[in-house]
Enzyme design. Structure first.
Site, PDB file in Angstrom:
ATOM      1  N   ARG A   1     -20.412  97.227 -46.181  1.00  0.00           N
ATOM      2  CA  ARG A   1     -20.823  96.471 -47.213  1.00  0.00           C
ATOM      3  C   ARG A   1     -20.614  95.051 -46.954  1.00  0.00           C
ATOM      4  O   ARG A   1     -21.595  94.067 -47.288  1.00  0.00           O
ATOM      5  CB  ARG A   1     -19.977  97.003 -48.574  1.00  0.00           C
ATOM      6  N   THR A   2     -19.469  94.753 -46.395  1.00  0.00           N
ATOM      7  CA  THR A   2     -19.103  93.287 -46.360  1.00  0.00           C
ATOM      8  C   THR A   2     -20.044  92.973 -45.291  1.00  0.00           C
ATOM      9  O   THR A   2     -20.499  91.595 -45.435  1.00  0.00           O
ATOM     10  CB  THR A   2     -17.528  93.231 -45.976  1.00  0.00           C
TER      11      THR A   2
ATOM     12  N   LYS B   1     -12.699  96.201 -23.078  1.00  0.00           N
ATOM     13  CA  LYS B   1     -12.695  95.969 -21.741  1.00  0.00           C
ATOM     14  C   LYS B   1     -11.316  95.125 -21.663  1.00  0.00           C
ATOM     15  O   LYS B   1     -11.104  94.891 -20.397  1.00  0.00           O
ATOM     16  CB  LYS B   1     -13.720  95.601 -21.247  1.00  0.00           C
TER      17      LYS B   1
ATOM     18  N   ARG C   1     -13.624  89.742 -39.633  1.00  0.00           N
ATOM     19  CA  ARG C   1     -12.555  90.873 -39.964  1.00  0.00           C
ATOM     20  C   ARG C   1     -11.879  91.373 -39.015  1.00  0.00           C
ATOM     21  O   ARG C   1     -12.402  91.619 -37.931  1.00  0.00           O
ATOM     22  CB  ARG C   1     -13.583  91.906 -40.543  1.00  0.00           C
TER      23      ARG C   1
ATOM     24  N   HIS D   1      -8.711  88.970 -48.556  1.00  0.00           N
ATOM     25  CA  HIS D   1     -10.188  89.218 -48.266  1.00  0.00           C
ATOM     26  C   HIS D   1     -10.952  88.204 -49.479  1.00  0.00           C
ATOM     27  O   HIS D   1     -11.167  88.707 -50.345  1.00  0.00           O
ATOM     28  CB  HIS D   1     -10.271  90.761 -48.664  1.00  0.00           C
TER      29      HIS D   1
END
Lengths: 170, 315
Positions: free
Chosen positions: B65-66, B93, B115, B145
């Protein structure tokens, strides 16, 4: 500034000029803020049937990256389909033409009008873009560094004012 | 020390957390979002504000969603969007976070939407980058958030008009919730005085009262006469150790059922940041009921993210 023309007289001039060309299908859109006030008057006095639209062109300005977003952006509202419609775009003062360009871009994001004609109360006659108004209340030369603006008082009376802006605004 | 999100003129140049932002900035974001709402109803759902800018979506933690709403928001502002799913790329990596950022900055990014599972990751990136880059925190660990907090505030304002005089209850796993933290800061700043946290002691962060919130362990007490109920997801993936007996047990005590909802005001709204666990924190009949505004939150989220992006990009 008593040498500026009377706004009500210019409204009357525009109403008389526009009356023969408007139809029941004509759409009118005013540019916030002064243009929207003028458009309200014209829309009412011409008795236009299609509801009045308003554009806040803040999101379309070409100086966004330097001047940022203003705190009081009002949503644009075009409550009719612009597709294939004759549109009268209304602004208070035509200066560089940049506001008009931004407004044209925004109108085309609503659809594809048949035509767009520009109605202004005052034309400063100092264009920086190839844009012209079809219907002009008066041509008014403005001294450098001054800003010509339409104002509306509490009683709803319109008047033209010459101001010294803190920041130049096209 | 200056707030790292603001420039020397006090203007928002990154959005990292709602904590410490003045009310004027929050209100400016919400007002700007209002004017973006109508764009979604037009033929061309785009404005040219960020034309030519590159927005990099950096999701070190999964999200649908975000990430999607940030992508849509950036595209509606005419930006070019690059989505990077870092789980599957260089970090695996062994490249360090800041090396990844430097490489992306060298690709002429203008804005990073980040995020990360580590609290403070977005702050670190913002500090590391030159001032002409913008960073938006899309969730960092348990910390913040901010765009979710803002879209929750937007939703509350949309339905309840004013923040003052409201009773807002946040229910569930407060401990692990960056959503709760951001919303509490937003509502404190915007003037809501009756803030309630409802949940088991084990899911309540210690000292939460210091955020200006009253703690309840009983739904029937906490929900009484509420205007707004914010249900949080039970974050299984963040749970370590036996904080809870079972999901069924949780639903019995803290799940929002029609019976418990009836304790709130008749016009109370029910919000949820998603993804929902039906039958764990919320009953299906409530989630799909007339008081739920959960899908409106998603729609408003796009406009709020457009507002945040256009405001930081203009400074």
């Amino acid at each position: 500034m008593s040498n500026l023309p009377d706004a009500d007289t210019l409204v009357a001039v525009l109403v008389a000029t526009l009356r023969p060309i408007v139809t029941p299908e004509t759409g009118m859109i005013g540019i916030v803020t002064g243009g929207a006030w003028l458009a309200e008057r014209l829309h009412q006095e011409l008795g236009l049937k299609v509801p009045l639209g308003r554009l806040d062109i803040s999101f379309y300005r070409d100086d966004f990256s330097s001047s940022g977003l203003h705190a009081s952006v009002k949503p644009s509202q075009v409550p009719f389909s612009v597709d294939d419609r004759e549109i009268l775009l209304v602004d208070d003062v035509l200066y560089t033409g940049r506001t008009t360009r931004a407004a044209l871009n925004e109108i085309f994001d609503y659809g594809r009008p048949k035509s767009v004609r520009l109605v202004v109360m005052a034309d400063r006659d100092e264009r920086q873009l190839p844009i012209a108004a079809q219907y002009v209340g008066a041509v008014i030369k403005v001294p450098a560094g001054k800003k010509l603006q339409l104002e509306r008082d509490a009683a709803g009376k319109l008047s033209l004012r010459l101001n010294s802006p803190k920041t130049a605004n096209a | 020390m200056r707030n790292p999100q603001l420039n020397a003129n006090g203007e928002l140049t990154h959005l990292l957390t709602i904590e410490g932002l003045p009310r004027e900035i929050l209100t400016h974001i919400l007002d700007t979002a209002t004017s973006f709402i109508s764009i979604a109803e037009r033929d061309v759902k785009k404005v040219p504000l960020l034309r030519g800018k590159s927005v990099f979506n950096l999701f070190f933690e999964s999200s649908t969603r975000t990430r999607t709403t940030f992508e849509i928001a950036a595209k509606r502002l005419s930006a070019d969007v690059v989505n990077l799913n870092i789980n599957t790329s260089s970090q695996s990596k062994g490249e360090s976070l800041l090396d990844t950022i430097d490489n992306l900055a060298a690709m002429n990014a203008d804005m990073f939407v980040v995020r990360h599972s580590q609290s403070g990751a977005a702050h670190m990136i913002a500090r590391h980058l030159a001032p002409h880059f913008h960073v938006i925190n899309a969730g960092d660990g348990r910390h913040a958030h901010p765009t979710q907090g803002l879209l929750d505030a937007y939703t509350i304002r949309h339905f309840k008009k004013d923040f003052r005089g409201l009773s807002v209850a946040i229910v569930g796993d407060i401990l692990h919730s960056r959503v709760a933290r951001s919303l509490i800061h937003a509502l404190n700043t915007l003037g809501t005085t009756d803030l309630r946290a409802i949940g088991p002691q084990t899911l309540m962060p210690s000292g939460v009262e210091q955020l200006g919130i009253r703690v309840y362990h009983d739904m029937s007490e906490g929900l009484r006469n509420c205007d707004v109920i914010v249900m949080l997801r039970l974050q299984n993936e963040r749970m370590r150790g036996p904080l809870l007996p079972s999901a069924q047990e949780f639903f019995k005590t803290f799940g929002l059922t029609p019976e418990k909802l009836a304790l709130a005001k008749p016009d109370a709204i029910v919000m949820h940041p998603g993804p929902m666990n039906r039958g764990v924190e919320i009953d299906s009949s409530v989630a799909d009921g007339p008081q739920a505004v959960i899908l409106q939150q998603v729609t408003f989220g796009i406009a709020v993210r457009m507002a945040v992006m256009s405001i930081v990009a203009s400074h």
